[in-house]
Design a protein around this motif. Structure first.
Motif, PDB file in Angstrom:
ATOM      1  N   GLY A  43       0.802  -1.218   0.000  1.00  0.00           N
ATOM      2  CA  GLY A  43       0.000   0.000   0.000  1.00  0.00           C
ATOM      3  C   GLY A  43       0.834   1.267   0.000  1.00  0.00           C
ATOM      4  O   GLY A  43       2.077   1.236  -0.072  1.00  0.00           O
ATOM      5  N   SER A  44       0.141   2.381   0.102  1.00  0.00           N
ATOM      6  CA  SER A  44       0.783   3.690  -0.057  1.00  0.00           C
ATOM      7  C   SER A  44       1.694   4.054   1.114  1.00  0.00           C
ATOM      8  O   SER A  44       2.430   5.023   1.037  1.00  0.00           O
ATOM      9  N   ASN A  45       1.652   3.281   2.199  1.00  0.00           N
ATOM     10  CA  ASN A  45       2.580   3.535   3.310  1.00  0.00           C
ATOM     11  C   ASN A  45       3.795   2.614   3.265  1.00  0.00           C
ATOM     12  O   ASN A  45       4.438   2.384   4.286  1.00  0.00           O
ATOM     13  N   GLU A  48       6.991   3.564   4.975  1.00  0.00           N
ATOM     14  CA  GLU A  48       7.076   3.699   6.439  1.00  0.00           C
ATOM     15  C   GLU A  48       7.749   2.479   7.035  1.00  0.00           C
ATOM     16  O   GLU A  48       7.626   1.369   6.510  1.00  0.00           O
ATOM     17  N   HIS A  49       8.400   2.647   8.112  1.00  0.00           N
ATOM     18  CA  HIS A  49       8.982   1.555   8.900  1.00  0.00           C
ATOM     19  C   HIS A  49      10.035   0.770   8.130  1.00  0.00           C
ATOM     20  O   HIS A  49      10.426  -0.318   8.545  1.00  0.00           O
ATOM     21  N   GLY A  69      -2.137   2.610  -4.547  1.00  0.00           N
ATOM     22  CA  GLY A  69      -1.886   4.019  -4.214  1.00  0.00           C
ATOM     23  C   GLY A  69      -0.717   4.521  -5.047  1.00  0.00           C
ATOM     24  O   GLY A  69      -0.694   4.355  -6.260  1.00  0.00           O
ATOM     25  N   ASN A  70       0.251   5.135  -4.399  1.00  0.00           N
ATOM     26  CA  ASN A  70       1.443   5.574  -5.135  1.00  0.00           C
ATOM     27  C   ASN A  70       2.654   4.706  -4.792  1.00  0.00           C
ATOM     28  O   ASN A  70       3.796   5.113  -5.014  1.00  0.00           O
ATOM     29  N   LEU A 119      -2.488   1.482   3.953  1.00  0.00           N
ATOM     30  CA  LEU A 119      -3.227   2.569   4.598  1.00  0.00           C
ATOM     31  C   LEU A 119      -4.251   1.855   5.476  1.00  0.00           C
ATOM     32  O   LEU A 119      -5.184   1.214   4.969  1.00  0.00           O
ATOM     33  N   TYR A 145       0.568  -3.488  12.656  1.00  0.00           N
ATOM     34  CA  TYR A 145      -0.726  -3.199  13.286  1.00  0.00           C
ATOM     35  C   TYR A 145      -1.545  -4.477  13.359  1.00  0.00           C
ATOM     36  O   TYR A 145      -1.417  -5.352  12.508  1.00  0.00           O
ATOM     37  N   TRP A 158       3.458  -1.043  16.292  1.00  0.00           N
ATOM     38  CA  TRP A 158       3.855   0.095  15.459  1.00  0.00           C
ATOM     39  C   TRP A 158       4.849   1.024  16.131  1.00  0.00           C
ATOM     40  O   TRP A 158       5.500   1.825  15.470  1.00  0.00           O
ATOM     41  N   ARG A 159       4.977   0.922  17.455  1.00  0.00           N
ATOM     42  CA  ARG A 159       5.936   1.807  18.123  1.00  0.00           C
ATOM     43  C   ARG A 159       7.326   1.178  18.254  1.00  0.00           C
ATOM     44  O   ARG A 159       8.216   1.777  18.806  1.00  0.00           O
TER      45      ARG A 159
ATOM     46  N   ARG B 420       0.786  10.802  14.493  1.00  0.00           N
ATOM     47  CA  ARG B 420       1.700  10.530  15.603  1.00  0.00           C
ATOM     48  C   ARG B 420       1.847  11.805  16.432  1.00  0.00           C
ATOM     49  O   ARG B 420       2.866  12.519  16.365  1.00  0.00           O
ATOM     50  N   ALA B 687     -10.242   5.737  -4.138  1.00  0.00           N
ATOM     51  CA  ALA B 687      -8.820   5.883  -4.457  1.00  0.00           C
ATOM     52  C   ALA B 687      -8.050   6.041  -3.153  1.00  0.00           C
ATOM     53  O   ALA B 687      -8.581   6.533  -2.155  1.00  0.00           O
ATOM     54  N   GLU B 688      -6.796   5.633  -3.178  1.00  0.00           N
ATOM     55  CA  GLU B 688      -6.008   5.588  -1.943  1.00  0.00           C
ATOM     56  C   GLU B 688      -5.229   6.877  -1.701  1.00  0.00           C
ATOM     57  O   GLU B 688      -5.092   7.330  -0.562  1.00  0.00           O
ATOM     58  N   THR B 689      -4.717   7.446  -2.778  1.00  0.00           N
ATOM     59  CA  THR B 689      -3.916   8.675  -2.673  1.00  0.00           C
ATOM     60  C   THR B 689      -4.316   9.598  -3.820  1.00  0.00           C
ATOM     61  O   THR B 689      -4.910   9.136  -4.815  1.00  0.00           O
ATOM     62  N   GLU B 691      -2.317  10.779  -5.904  1.00  0.00           N
ATOM     63  CA  GLU B 691      -1.551  10.353  -7.078  1.00  0.00           C
ATOM     64  C   GLU B 691      -2.346   9.314  -7.882  1.00  0.00           C
ATOM     65  O   GLU B 691      -2.180   9.190  -9.089  1.00  0.00           O
ATOM     66  N   GLU B 692      -3.173   8.589  -7.190  1.00  0.00           N
ATOM     67  CA  GLU B 692      -4.033   7.606  -7.836  1.00  0.00           C
ATOM     68  C   GLU B 692      -5.349   8.246  -8.299  1.00  0.00           C
ATOM     69  O   GLU B 692      -5.870   7.948  -9.370  1.00  0.00           O
ATOM     70  N   TYR B 725       2.036  11.285 -12.064  1.00  0.00           N
ATOM     71  CA  TYR B 725       1.785  10.918 -10.660  1.00  0.00           C
ATOM     72  C   TYR B 725       2.184   9.477 -10.318  1.00  0.00           C
ATOM     73  O   TYR B 725       2.448   9.170  -9.163  1.00  0.00           O
ATOM     74  N   LEU B 726       2.190   8.609 -11.325  1.00  0.00           N
ATOM     75  CA  LEU B 726       2.525   7.207 -11.034  1.00  0.00           C
ATOM     76  C   LEU B 726       3.754   6.739 -11.812  1.00  0.00           C
ATOM     77  O   LEU B 726       4.165   5.585 -11.698  1.00  0.00           O
TER      78      LEU B 726
END
Lengths: 175, 796
Positions: A43-45, A48-49, A69-70, A119, A145, A158-159, B420, B687-689, B691-692, B725-726
């Motif tokens: 996914g788009s995250n 991360e991590h 996503g991207n 996400l 998660y 996640w921490r 966060r 859509a997720e983002t 960009e999508e 974007y992609l």
């Protein structure tokens, strides 16, 4: 190994009587290894991590990658596009529910999907759809998660980035 | 003989007796035959089901349950996991359709009840409704396209809208009945009913907006003045009144009071959400303080001296939140009264005294004509009292609070966007507030974080403090709302839209529940405006779009024309005003294509689905109204892309481009079944983002009837946006190529090479023509339709 807790990342995300089983990384790794046709959904995250490097390691073990996503941009930036395809997650999930779908490679639907870099809330909804309407697919979540709608999932970690990455290494070690 | 007419009459010699005649039954003049009546005037539940089934066959619902149980009757709780059936027999799948219908019921009711409520207010404030003409001038002959299309009525005065609301209200009740245990059991029929509800919603929106335009003389048309938008525009040197909600009459009374008493230099009025948009159509003294996402922060920043709320999307804890900053609240609508006293009959000065002294935290004033005086006097009198105390945390208090944070993470898992916050606090405790300040915009302002903080840190306030320098500079511009699209504008753009040379109408609409802050909505609007699409904004996305400026310090409303034409970025208005976007599509069918719209819903929806490249974008959709709005757009043949939080609506409508059999239509000229490709591919998709979202939105503007010139322009944007974007070509672009004429000239050789290499198509390189490959049908006189009855000559 870190304590694995059944604590949804969205505190109110308690879907019902069937909740995802918090599962040790080695077992999830074995599940992926045993799968006839697995698909890693990133996914788009994914950045991360440090998840993307682990996703690429999994990809290099021969497991095809669907980037939503991207996330595709992140893979391209890493110079890894060997078995990576762009997908719209909502569209992919719609296809997954059809046992006759030909898959991203034209060779048939998948029996196991693994989510990483998700996400959270979007993927939770997609997992709910798979859980309730797509009995022919096992859904695993290896984000840091707890995903209550997955069949098997990591717990709430996640921490603790280092421990999470170590868990991913355990998964990869089984492939 | 006495001729009866509506009105209030005294009876001679009888003191204290009045007779009111509301409506003369049986004497109504037959409606002017302005057009032949179509097949479905005032359609009931089953009447357009055949059209719904056409849509639902191509775009079946995809369900993502938020809850696997049903708790609506005492036989439950029922576990429906795995699509099991509950005690009443309903499956989980049907239950999702049921919940969607319930959401659409709430959404449609909100718009329609708002409209009906406003008729009552207008009658009270402005007099007899049949004396208020619906006449929008020489530029608009088709004054109410949805009303004409759905009901067959051509309204002449605001009184004619009563019949429209009566039709909506009866249908809402009938559809609500279907929600009861033991009624509908089919997911697809629940969706057909949700479509019916969505259609009623669109009608209610149009009637509500027409009523307020006519009654309050809202300006219409292009070239509207610029208005201030943003939290930083509120002038705290003055007493500040904040209006929140969706029902403008009380706010108009505040404007009147300020202006009638020449108090503009002493009292500032700002708004949140659609009341801001609608009251600023009445008077440009109204500033648009924020969209929904900033509501709690505007209040908690302590910027306002009196809050006036009407209905919809207002925080349910507004009294508690307002009390934290010493601000009294006036409730001006019976939908929302919070256990407070109704004070309409009381002396205004007594009410003011009670509110200013803090004897009561708020009052209910249901007569809009009572609101202005009380609100202004309260704001003026309480200002010197409230301002003695600073409501933004002091530096010391801020330091103390952020240092108290243990970074336990409770706030993060309570946060819809998983922010966060603890990391922001930690850095702030070390003297760097930049992370916490940047989180201000990603925060949707729900306040859940504060409730779970074991240290009782007022997180909303710490975030406001960190972002305070940014908030003070939050000063953007949007145009005043323009309302309906002119018929003359439709005449200008009708051909380019249907031919595709204007690549589409993009409608960023709806709430502020964004995944990653407000900047995304600016990016979406700018991208499409710069590319020559017509960008029609309404509601909270509209307000947030105005917050951002380019390097020259100009907002999109200053850099793009305020016209419904190529590259225009326009403020259509509030939530109810987005009916005018439906209307624009209907008018293309009516004015440009000369289709009869009267009582002719399915034919016009079919026309729009196959020809009018319009696509909604609800990037932060949150409310039940957004659900019914989307259902209304979808039934009319307009697809929509929604943001990732919208997965929680439980349902999308997705096509399958790999299933060729789903994409056949009739050529209405001869009944031939032809493959047109996946256009538009989806009807409602998450859509997720961004960009999508952006390339996907461009893709969903393609239509079966695109001319080669239009298709090549749309394809150019689709490919280009994917690359931007992609980072690459989309993997499905070839599905939209019907012949080499669909390929943009500048890239034709490159694209032909790709088609040959990747798809195995045969190319004649001398003539640069495709010899073999595309499956998609196109003919210059092609007349695509999904409705068999519209075939003019049956094929032998």
């Amino acid at each position: 190994m870190a304590e694995l807790k059944m604590l949804p990342f969205d505190a109110g995300n308690i879907p019902g009587p069937k909740m995802g089983r918090v599962t040790a990384p080695k077992i999830i790794g074995k599940m992926i290894k045993r799968a006839k046709k697995p698909l890693l959904i990133c996914g788009s995250n994914i950045e991360e991590h440090g998840s993307i490097d682990k996703a690429i390691e999994i990809g290099k073990k021969g497991i095809p990658i669907a980037a939503s996503g991207n996330a595709i941009v992140a893979f391209r930036n890493k110079g890894y596009m060997d078995n990576v395809k762009y997908v719209l997650l909502n569209d992919l999930a719609n296809c997954l529910r059809d046992p006759e779908w030909k898959g991203l490679d034209g060779k048939g639907n998948y029996d196991t999907v693994i989510f990483i870099g998700s996400l959270y809330y979007l993927t939770s909804g997609i997992l709910a759809s798979l859980k309730n309407f797509v009995p022919h697919i096992k859904a695993l979540a290896i984000d840091p998660y707890y995903q209550p709608n997955a069949d098997m999932t990591f717990g709430d970690i996640w921490r603790k980035k280092d421990e999470y990455l170590a868990m991913l290494d355990e998964v990869i070690g089984e492939l | 003989m006495v001729k009866l007419k509506p009105g209030i009459f005294d009876i001679e010699d009888l003191e204290n007796v009045k007779i009111e005649i509301k409506e003369i039954m049986g004497e109504k003049m037959p409606e002017e035959e302005w057009a032949p009546m179509g097949p479905t005037p005032k359609p009931k539940i089953p009447d357009l089901r055949y059209w719904d089934r056409i849509l639902l066959k191509r775009y079946p619902p995809f369900y993502a349950p938020q809850c696997d149980t049903c708790i609506l009757c005492t036989m439950g709780k029922c576990d429906l996991t795995g699509n099991k059936r509950g005690a009443c027999g309903i499956s989980l799948e049907a239950m999702q359709g049921r919940i969607v219908l319930l959401a659409c019921l709430a959404g449609c009711s909100a718009h329609a009840a708002h409209g009906r409520h406003m008729l009552h207010d207008i009658e009270h404030m402005k007099g007899e409704l049949d004396k208020i003409p619906i006449d929008f001038g020489t530029e608009i002959n088709v004054e109410a396209p949805l009303t004409r299309l759905i009901t067959g009525i051509k309204p002449k005065t605001v009184a004619d809208l009563k019949e429209v609301f009566s039709y909506i209200e009866e249908n809402i009740v009938q559809l609500g009945d279907a929600l009861h245990t033991g009624q509908e059991g089919s997911a697809l029929d629940f969706e057909s009913k949700a479509y019916q509800m969505g259609m009623l919603d669109s009608l209610g929106k149009e009637a509500a907006d027409i009523a307020q335009i006519a009654a309050f003389n809202f300006p219409i048309g292009p070239d509207r003045p610029l208005l201030d938008v943003g939290m930083g525009t509120l002038d705290t040197n003055k007493a500040v009144i904040l209006v929140i909600g969706h029902n403008a009459p009380p706010a108009t009374n505040i404007c009147d009071y300020i202006q009638d008493h020449n108090l503009e230099d002493e009292v500032d009025i700002g708004g949140v959400c659609c009341t801001a948009l609608d009251s600023s159509r009445y008077s440009t003294i109204v500033k648009l303080a924020s969209s929904l996402g900033r509501q709690l922060r505007v209040i908690r920043a302590g910027l306002v001296d009196c809050i006036v709320v009407d209905e919809q999307c207002i925080r349910a804890d507004i009294i508690e939140q307002a009390q934290k900053v010493g601000t009294p609240v006036i409730f001006a609508n019976d939908k929302k009264m919070h256990n407070l006293e109704i004070r309409d009959g009381d002396d205004p000065d007594e009410i003011v005294k009670d509110l200013v002294s803090g004897n009561v935290p708020g009052v209910v004033l249901l007569d809009p004509l009572n609101v202005g005086e009380v609100a202004v006097k309260v704001a003026q009198q309480i200002k010197p009292i409230r301002r003695k105390k600073g409501w933004i945390l002091s530096d010391e208090e801020f330091k103390k609070q952020v240092e108290a944070c243990t970074n336990c993470g409770n706030c993060t898992i309570a946060c819809p966007n998983g922010i966060r916050i603890g990391d922001g606090h930690k850095l702030a405790a070390e003297g760097d507030s930049s992370l916490l300040a940047s989180q201000f915009d990603i925060c949707i302002g729900c306040g859940r974080c504060e409730q779970v903080c074991p240290q009782n840190i007022p997180i909303v306030s710490t975030m406001i403090k960190a972002a305070w320098p940014l908030i003070q500079e939050e000063k953007g511009k949007i145009r005043q709302a323009r309302g309906p699209i002119f018929d003359t504008e439709i005449r200008t753009v009708g051909a380019p839209l249907v031919l595709g040379t204007i690549p589409g109408i993009i409608a960023p609409i709806g709430c502020g529940n964004y995944p990653n802050g407000t900047k995304d909505v600016y990016t979406i609007a700018k991208e499409f405006g710069d590319r020559g699409y017509i960008v029609c904004l309404t509601g909270c996305m509209l307000i947030d779009t105005g917050l951002y400026k380019d390097e020259d310090g100009k907002t999109l409303f200053e850099t793009h024309p305020d016209v419904f034409d190529k590259g225009g970025i326009i403020n259509v208005g509030s939530c109810v005003s987005n009916a005018h976007i439906h209307d624009a599509a209907i008018k293309v069918a009516n004015i440009f294509a000369q289709r009869n719209i009267r009582g002719n819903y399915a034919e016009i929806a079919d026309y729009i689905l196959n020809r009018v490249g319009a696509c909604g974008v609800a990037w932060g959709a949150m409310s039940q109204k957004a659900a019914s709005i989307a259902a209304g757009f979808n039934r009319l043949g307009v697809p929509a892309v929604v943001g990732p939080h919208s997965i929680k609506y439980r349902r999308s409508f997705l096509g399958r481009k790999d299933k060729e059999e789903d994409w056949y239509v009739y050529d209405a000229r001869n009944g031939e079944r032809v493959y047109v490709g996946p256009v538009p591919e989806h009807l409602l998709v998450v859509a997720e983002t961004i960009e999508e979202c952006i390339p996907l939105t461009a893709k969903l503007c393609m239509r079966a009837a695109d001319t080669p010139a239009g298709r090549s322009i749309k394809l150019t944007h689709y490919i280009d946006l994917n690359q931007k974007y992609l980072g690459d070509y989309p993997d499905d672009w070839h599905l939209f190529v019907r012949s080499e004429a669909d390929l943009p000239i500048a890239k034709r050789t490159e694209l032909l090479q790709k088609l040959e290499a990747e798809q195995g198509w045969k190319i004649d390189w001398k003539s640069k023509k495709i010899v073999e490959g595309p499956k998609v049908y196109y003919n210059p006189s092609f007349d695509p339709t999904n409705i068999k009855d519209l075939i003019r000559t049956k094929k032998e």
